[in-house]
Write a protein that holds these residues in place. Structure first.
Motif, PDB file in Angstrom:
ATOM      1  N   LYS A   1       0.832  -1.215   0.000  1.00  0.00           N
ATOM      2  CA  LYS A   1       0.000   0.000   0.000  1.00  0.00           C
ATOM      3  C   LYS A   1       0.861   1.257   0.000  1.00  0.00           C
ATOM      4  O   LYS A   1       0.608   2.200  -0.757  1.00  0.00           O
ATOM      5  CB  LYS A   1      -0.947   0.009   1.193  1.00  0.00           C
ATOM      6  CG  LYS A   1      -2.081  -0.981   1.072  1.00  0.00           C
ATOM      7  CD  LYS A   1      -2.965  -0.936   2.304  1.00  0.00           C
ATOM      8  CE  LYS A   1      -4.095  -1.919   2.208  1.00  0.00           C
ATOM      9  NZ  LYS A   1      -4.969  -1.883   3.396  1.00  0.00           N
ATOM     10  N   VAL A   2       1.892   1.265   0.827  1.00  0.00           N
ATOM     11  CA  VAL A   2       2.797   2.421   0.896  1.00  0.00           C
ATOM     12  C   VAL A   2       3.557   2.571  -0.422  1.00  0.00           C
ATOM     13  O   VAL A   2       3.656   3.672  -0.972  1.00  0.00           O
ATOM     14  CB  VAL A   2       3.768   2.293   2.092  1.00  0.00           C
ATOM     15  CG1 VAL A   2       4.870   3.334   2.023  1.00  0.00           C
ATOM     16  CG2 VAL A   2       3.010   2.407   3.402  1.00  0.00           C
ATOM     17  N   SER A   3       4.064   1.468  -0.931  1.00  0.00           N
ATOM     18  CA  SER A   3       4.815   1.497  -2.192  1.00  0.00           C
ATOM     19  C   SER A   3       3.932   1.952  -3.348  1.00  0.00           C
ATOM     20  O   SER A   3       4.370   2.705  -4.214  1.00  0.00           O
ATOM     21  CB  SER A   3       5.396   0.117  -2.506  1.00  0.00           C
ATOM     22  OG  SER A   3       6.339  -0.248  -1.541  1.00  0.00           O
ATOM     23  N   HIS A   4       2.675   1.513  -3.340  1.00  0.00           N
ATOM     24  CA  HIS A   4       1.723   1.909  -4.385  1.00  0.00           C
ATOM     25  C   HIS A   4       1.488   3.416  -4.341  1.00  0.00           C
ATOM     26  O   HIS A   4       1.546   4.096  -5.369  1.00  0.00           O
ATOM     27  CB  HIS A   4       0.410   1.137  -4.186  1.00  0.00           C
ATOM     28  CG  HIS A   4      -0.647   1.481  -5.169  1.00  0.00           C
ATOM     29  ND1 HIS A   4      -1.835   2.051  -4.791  1.00  0.00           N
ATOM     30  CD2 HIS A   4      -0.695   1.355  -6.526  1.00  0.00           C
ATOM     31  CE1 HIS A   4      -2.574   2.253  -5.872  1.00  0.00           C
ATOM     32  NE2 HIS A   4      -1.905   1.842  -6.932  1.00  0.00           N
ATOM     33  N   TYR A   5       1.266   3.931  -3.148  1.00  0.00           N
ATOM     34  CA  TYR A   5       1.055   5.371  -2.972  1.00  0.00           C
ATOM     35  C   TYR A   5       2.269   6.152  -3.477  1.00  0.00           C
ATOM     36  O   TYR A   5       2.142   7.115  -4.238  1.00  0.00           O
ATOM     37  CB  TYR A   5       0.792   5.683  -1.497  1.00  0.00           C
ATOM     38  CG  TYR A   5       0.712   7.162  -1.205  1.00  0.00           C
ATOM     39  CD1 TYR A   5      -0.457   7.867  -1.447  1.00  0.00           C
ATOM     40  CD2 TYR A   5       1.815   7.856  -0.703  1.00  0.00           C
ATOM     41  CE1 TYR A   5      -0.532   9.231  -1.191  1.00  0.00           C
ATOM     42  CE2 TYR A   5       1.750   9.212  -0.447  1.00  0.00           C
ATOM     43  CZ  TYR A   5       0.571   9.899  -0.690  1.00  0.00           C
ATOM     44  OH  TYR A   5       0.506  11.246  -0.458  1.00  0.00           O
ATOM     45  N   ARG A   6       3.444   5.721  -3.066  1.00  0.00           N
ATOM     46  CA  ARG A   6       4.675   6.415  -3.473  1.00  0.00           C
ATOM     47  C   ARG A   6       4.912   6.323  -4.981  1.00  0.00           C
ATOM     48  O   ARG A   6       5.354   7.284  -5.613  1.00  0.00           O
ATOM     49  CB  ARG A   6       5.872   5.861  -2.712  1.00  0.00           C
ATOM     50  CG  ARG A   6       5.842   6.239  -1.239  1.00  0.00           C
ATOM     51  CD  ARG A   6       7.003   5.643  -0.494  1.00  0.00           C
ATOM     52  NE  ARG A   6       6.958   6.029   0.916  1.00  0.00           N
ATOM     53  CZ  ARG A   6       7.649   5.444   1.868  1.00  0.00           C
ATOM     54  NH1 ARG A   6       8.468   4.441   1.577  1.00  0.00           N
ATOM     55  NH2 ARG A   6       7.543   5.852   3.105  1.00  0.00           N
TER      56      ARG A   6
END
Length: 85
Positions: free
Chosen positions: A60-65
């Motif tokens: 989720k964090v990687s997707h956002y970034r």
């Protein structure tokens, strides 16, 4: 692609998608892979996490970034070529 669109419109959409994915593949390998799994293969976050061997939260964090980085790249490209947003 929507068959109700004119051939010219279909071509513009195809070119826009091509340019978008060109920018995706300029991201890091991990970011490009994540976005490809999500949007080209249509996988869910938990499926992507299993494939990449990461936690759901990490994905989720990687997707956002990745999306933020892609957004910056596209904005820069528009600015560089004098295109409006």
């Amino acid at each position: 692609m929507d068959e109700a669109l004119l051939p010219e419109q279909q071509l513009l959409i195809k070119e826009s998608r091509s340019q978008l994915w060109e920018q995706v593949y300029c991201l890091t390998t991990d970011q490009a892979k994540l976005l490809s799994l999500k949007y080209q293969r249509g996988l869910k976050t938990r499926e992507i996490a299993a494939i990449l061997g990461k936690s759901v939260n990490s994905i989720k964090v990687s997707h956002y970034r990745a999306l933020k980085q892609l957004q910056r790249r596209l904005a820069f490209r528009r600015q560089q070529y004098g295109m409006e947003t």
